[in-house]
Design a protein around this motif. Structure first.
Motif, PDB file in Angstrom:
ATOM      1  N   ASN A 360     132.533 -13.906  32.843  1.00 12.92           N
ATOM      2  CA  ASN A 360     132.147 -14.667  31.651  1.00 12.92           C
ATOM      3  C   ASN A 360     133.323 -14.768  30.695  1.00 12.92           C
ATOM      4  O   ASN A 360     133.575 -15.818  30.102  1.00 12.92           O
ATOM      5  N   ASP A 389     137.752 -10.335  25.236  1.00 12.00           N
ATOM      6  CA  ASP A 389     138.417 -11.619  25.477  1.00 12.00           C
ATOM      7  C   ASP A 389     138.800 -12.268  24.161  1.00 12.00           C
ATOM      8  O   ASP A 389     138.382 -11.823  23.091  1.00 12.00           O
ATOM      9  N   GLN A 408     121.209 -19.120  27.000  1.00 15.59           N
ATOM     10  CA  GLN A 408     122.637 -19.318  26.784  1.00 15.59           C
ATOM     11  C   GLN A 408     122.864 -19.479  25.293  1.00 15.59           C
ATOM     12  O   GLN A 408     121.916 -19.751  24.548  1.00 15.59           O
ATOM     13  N   ALA A 409     124.122 -19.283  24.876  1.00 16.39           N
ATOM     14  CA  ALA A 409     124.379 -19.261  23.434  1.00 16.39           C
ATOM     15  C   ALA A 409     123.914 -20.558  22.777  1.00 16.39           C
ATOM     16  O   ALA A 409     123.219 -20.540  21.778  1.00 16.39           O
ATOM     17  N   THR A 420     123.566 -20.133  34.636  1.00 14.36           N
ATOM     18  CA  THR A 420     122.104 -20.058  34.651  1.00 14.36           C
ATOM     19  C   THR A 420     121.546 -19.241  33.494  1.00 14.36           C
ATOM     20  O   THR A 420     120.367 -19.303  33.191  1.00 14.36           O
ATOM     21  N   LEU A 424     123.775 -11.978  32.251  1.00 18.52           N
ATOM     22  CA  LEU A 424     123.679 -10.884  31.274  1.00 18.52           C
ATOM     23  C   LEU A 424     122.344 -10.165  31.382  1.00 18.52           C
ATOM     24  O   LEU A 424     122.277  -8.946  31.195  1.00 18.52           O
TER      25      LEU A 424
HETATM   26  P1  ADP Z   1     125.704 -17.732  32.342  1.00 25.36           P
HETATM   27  O1  ADP Z   1     127.101 -17.307  32.114  1.00 25.36           O
HETATM   28  O2  ADP Z   1     125.373 -17.970  33.776  1.00 25.36           O
HETATM   29  O3  ADP Z   1     125.266 -18.854  31.456  1.00 25.36           O
HETATM   30  P2  ADP Z   1     125.049 -15.143  31.253  1.00 25.36           P
HETATM   31  O4  ADP Z   1     123.756 -14.452  31.129  1.00 25.36           O
HETATM   32  O5  ADP Z   1     126.144 -14.433  31.953  1.00 25.36           O
HETATM   33  O6  ADP Z   1     124.759 -16.517  31.946  1.00 25.36           O
HETATM   34  O7  ADP Z   1     125.532 -15.517  29.811  1.00 25.36           O
HETATM   35  C1  ADP Z   1     124.621 -16.044  28.893  1.00 25.36           C
HETATM   36  C2  ADP Z   1     125.325 -16.776  27.780  1.00 25.36           C
HETATM   37  O8  ADP Z   1     126.016 -15.864  26.945  1.00 25.36           O
HETATM   38  C3  ADP Z   1     126.365 -17.728  28.250  1.00 25.36           C
HETATM   39  O9  ADP Z   1     125.808 -18.976  28.607  1.00 25.36           O
HETATM   40  C4  ADP Z   1     127.264 -17.860  27.023  1.00 25.36           C
HETATM   41  O10 ADP Z   1     126.694 -18.754  26.106  1.00 25.36           O
HETATM   42  C5  ADP Z   1     127.173 -16.464  26.406  1.00 25.36           C
HETATM   43  N1  ADP Z   1     128.343 -15.645  26.764  1.00 25.36           N
HETATM   44  C6  ADP Z   1     128.378 -14.651  27.669  1.00 25.36           C
HETATM   45  N2  ADP Z   1     129.602 -14.056  27.706  1.00 25.36           N
HETATM   46  C7  ADP Z   1     130.354 -14.694  26.793  1.00 25.36           C
HETATM   47  C8  ADP Z   1     131.716 -14.557  26.367  1.00 25.36           C
HETATM   48  N3  ADP Z   1     132.539 -13.642  26.876  1.00 25.36           N
HETATM   49  N4  ADP Z   1     132.144 -15.393  25.395  1.00 25.36           N
HETATM   50  C9  ADP Z   1     131.327 -16.319  24.864  1.00 25.36           C
HETATM   51  N5  ADP Z   1     130.045 -16.513  25.230  1.00 25.36           N
HETATM   52  C10 ADP Z   1     129.550 -15.710  26.186  1.00 25.36           C
END
Ligand code: ADP
Length: 748
Positions: A360, A389, A408-409, A420, A424
């Motif tokens: 991510n 990061d 997602q954010a 998806t 997380l």
């Molecule tokens: P995916 O990456 O498949 O969408 P995740 O559950 O891994 O699903 O992440 C969920 C959401 O969290 C992501 O869509 C993103 O919006 C946010 N996110 C996760 N990690 C980061 C990161 N390192 N920097 C910014 N946003 C992040």
């Protein structure tokens, strides 16, 4: 005093027990006294004998009179005393009557309470006859009390539940009985009670009708069983569905891989790569869904094995390095040296979590880099894994939401980056299952730091050792010339931990000015500064530093011809062990040492494996035509000879034919799901044939798209030697075949 009292009590008792004798004695004594007195008086009044003296007579008479008066007075006092006692006794008697009445009332109340109890109460004598039954019991039995008392009546037993004996002697058990109201479940408490001293104890049974509760419990348990079965069916379905999807995917990915190896126009190559990438994305999605459903079904079993922390982290960094470097991002790791060398836990699941977080981090970062830092946690035996990061960051309101599934954010993120929203959610569940937690610190536009803290016990096998291979740099100065970023600062931190003095410079001119300032143990120059700059710095360092190392990425490593100004190179992301090894060398100034750094590049840049011997003859049992074609092409490319059988039956026949012809197969690749005879059965039959014969058995590797542990066990139970997961990874196949070839050479 006591003695007199005792005598008195005895005399009274004697009087009570023998009233006639005591009456006779009393009469005799009164008579004797009266007679004695009368006789004495008459005899005394005879003048001739007594010499009558009227004075003496008068004295005697008055004495007797006084005596009589005294007797009368005594009697009257005694009478009064007796009257008083009589009154006290009458009062006592009255109190006793009252008490008796109260007792009767209490007994009556208790009896009616007993009788009107909702619970069943029954008392039985030592012969099992009912001595008392309350209304509830009579009602359930459908008979009046008078008809039950004195009989050994009992309900018909339909089912006997478990019985427990308590320490107090009370037996508790459930019974299903037939009653006039139909079958009922009764929870009994039974114990012996002694109602009257001198009589045998009675058995008191108190029963509560628990039919409703029991039925609810049974219904609940049935519902739970059904839910479990449905859950199992769901997992099975998911496994089946994933298998079904993986099989054609296998074809898509494998074939596009093969297509890319052929001569293509650039346009065709782009399309083929797109097909392959899409296949890989679909594969990752299936993996996530399968994982999520496994975790949902509570099927996440964690392993407890010892593993090396630094190896795990370096492997993760190296695995992600091509992805980061393709985006011009830095990626570096640092494992604190205070941590134990090895810890006990589930390395595969930890790797999954960290890969997801670091993946991510790369995905959501456009500039800068990603760092993986491992440090001791806040609590004892806790380890903190920080994934930092310099990416887009996460808005405060989205920070807790993104840990929920499919979240997602924001919309924009979903559109731009895909995904998806499961990663997380899965990671958090895994971490919680490990007894840890995930925390997030982020600022939009400035980057994010995910911190995973998990308790991990140090492994006993490595207890007492220091964490990492290091080198002693005490008193040594190292000049590090690199653009500002994550990796150089982590590198400087590491060098200082090893006792060295690290001087981090990002401006080449400053570095040139610094070089003559002292004698450097080593100068590390990052290739990211540009080829010419690096060359210039290398040349300038020749006379000032014994070790002149250039830091390369796998891509630049192939571009850069190492000039004699350098004594060696290190490939980014750096491994602590390689760095330590390089810095502890005493180099031969002038001749570049090109001892290879363990590779961390993508498979594309890897040289093709040498195939030292004649290829293996391989039987491939595969019913899917495309997959069979793919296997044949892959095997042929790797220099082996493949024969295809499209079902288990055909595979068995082919295996037998080859064996009897004296040219047995050296390997069987057996698909598990095939028509007619499946892979498991075919493998069992091959092993059964081999059982009676001497010589080596044919290695059989299962080809399966099923990742369920049960299916893997089934493969081993059928006598297979291992398995390859579909979609088939070309490298895995290569590896398996290379191992086999090596063992064949050893055996020859
Ligand atoms: P995916 O990456 O498949 O969408 P995740 O559950 O891994 O699903 O992440 C969920 C959401 O969290 C992501 O869509 C993103 O919006 C946010 N996110 C996760 N990690 C980061 C990161 N390192 N920097 C910014 N946003 C992040």
């Amino acid at each position: 005093m006591g003695r007199a009292f005792r005598i008195k009590v005895r005399m009274r008792r004697f009087r009570r027990r023998h009233p006639r004798i005591s009456f006779a004695i009393r009469s005799f004594m009164i008579f004797s006294a009266t007679f004695g007195a009368a006789y004495g008086f008459i005899a005394g009044s005879r003048a001739e004998r007594s010499g009558y003296d009227p004075n003496a007579f008068a004295i005697g008479a008055s004495f007797l009179f006084a005596l009589a008066c005294l007797g009368l007075a005594t009697l009257s006092m005694r009478l009064r005393f007796v009257n008083k006692r009589l009154r006290t006794l009458a009062q006592h008697n009255e109190a006793l009557v009252d008490r008796n009445w109260e007792l009767k009332e209490a007994e009556e109340r208790a009896r009616s309470l007993f009788e009107s109890q909702g619970d069943l109460i029954v008392l039985r004598d030592h012969q099992g006859r009912i001595t008392f039954a309350n209304d509830a019991y009579c009602a359930l039995a459908g008979q009046p009390r008078s008809a039950l008392v004195g009989t050994p009546f009992n309900f018909d037993l339909v089912e006997q539940g478990d019985s427990v004996l308590e320490g107090s002697g009370t037996r508790i058990h459930d019974q299903k009985i037939a009653t006039s109201f139909g079958t009922r479940w009764i929870a009994w408490r039974e114990g012996l009670v002694r109602l009257d001293a001198g009589h045998p104890a009675e058995l008191q049974s108190v029963g509560r009708d628990v039919t409703d509760r029991t039925e609810t419990e049974r219904a609940l348990s049935e519902a739970r069983d059904q839910a479990d079965a449905a859950n199992r069916a769901k997992s099975r379905f998911l496994a089946m569905a994933s298998h079904e999807i993986r099989t054609p995917l296998n074809g898509i990915m494998g074939m596009s891989g093969l297509l890319l190896d052929t001569a293509l126009t650039p346009e065709q190559a782009t399309y083929a790569r797109a097909v392959k990438t899409s296949g890989e994305a679909l594969m990752a999605l299936i993996e996530e869904l399968l994982d999520y459903s496994k975790i949902e079904a509570g099927k996440l079993d964690l392993e407890q094995r010892s593993f090396a922390l630094s190896t795990l982290i370096e492997e993760i960094t190296e695995l992600l390095a091509p992805r980061a470097q393709a985006k011009n991002l830095e990626i570096a790791s640092y494992v604190d040296e205070r941590l134990p060398l090895e810890v006990v836990g589930d390395a595969a699941r930890l790797r999954q979590v960290l890969l997801n977080l670091a993946g991510n981090a790369i995905k959501f970062t456009a500039q800068g880099g990603v760092a993986l830092i491992v440090e001791p946690g806040m609590r004892p035996n806790e380890i903190s894994f920080l994934v930092r990061d310099t990416g887009i960051g996460i808005a405060p309101e989205a920070q807790s939401r993104i840990f929920r599934e499919f979240e997602q954010a924001d919309e924009r993120v979903a559109r731009t980056y895909g995904g998806t929203g499961l990663g997380l959610a899965i990671s958090e569940r895994i971490v919680k299952r490990m007894g840890g937690r995930i925390a997030l610190e982020s600022e939009p536009g400035r980057g994010s730091t995910f911190e995973v803290s998990i308790p991990l016990q140090p492994s006993n096998a490595a207890a007492g050792q220091t964490a990492f291979p290091g080198t002693d740099l005490t008193g040594k100065s190292i000049l590090l010339i690199a653009p500002q970023g994550i990796e150089p600062s982590l590198l400087a931190r590491r060098l200082e931990r090893w006792g060295g003095q690290a001087c981090l410079v990002s401006d080449p001119d400053v570095a040139l000015a610094l070089l003559p300032e002292r004698s450097w143990h080593a100068v590390l120059i990052d290739r990211a500064l540009g080829r010419d700059v690096v060359e210039r710095l290398g040349e300038a360092a020749r006379t000032h530093a014994a070790q002149r190392l250039v830091l390369l990425t796998p891509v630049t490593r192939h571009e850069q011809q190492l000039s004699p100004a350098f004594t060696g190179y290190l490939v980014k992301p750096l491994r602590a062990a390689s760095l330590a090894a390089r810095l502890s060398l005493t180099p031969d100034i002038g001749s570049p040492d090109l001892a290879p750094e363990p590779p961390s590049e993508s498979p594309k840049t890897k040289p093709a494996p040498a195939n030292p011997t004649k290829g293996l003859s391989v039987l491939v049992a595969e019913d899917n035509e495309i997959n069979a074609l793919l296997m044949r092409s892959l095997l042929t490319r790797l220099g082996h000879r493949a024969v295809i059988a499209t079902n288990g039956e055909a595979a068995l026949e082919s295996w037998l034919a080859a064996k009897s012809a004296g040219t047995p197969y050296e390997l069987v690749l057996m698909d598990i799901q095939m028509p007619q005879l499946d892979g498991i059965e075919a493998a069992k039959r091959i092993r059964a044939r081999e059982a009676g014969e001497p010589g080596r058995h044919t290695p059989i590797l299962a080809l399966t798209a099923n990742t369920l542990v049960e299916d893997r066990y089934a493969c081993f139970e059928a006598g297979m030697d291992g398995f390859l997961i579909k979609p088939l990874d070309r490298e895995k196949l290569e590896e398996a075949l290379a191992t086999l070839t090596a063992s064949r050479q050893l055996a020859v």
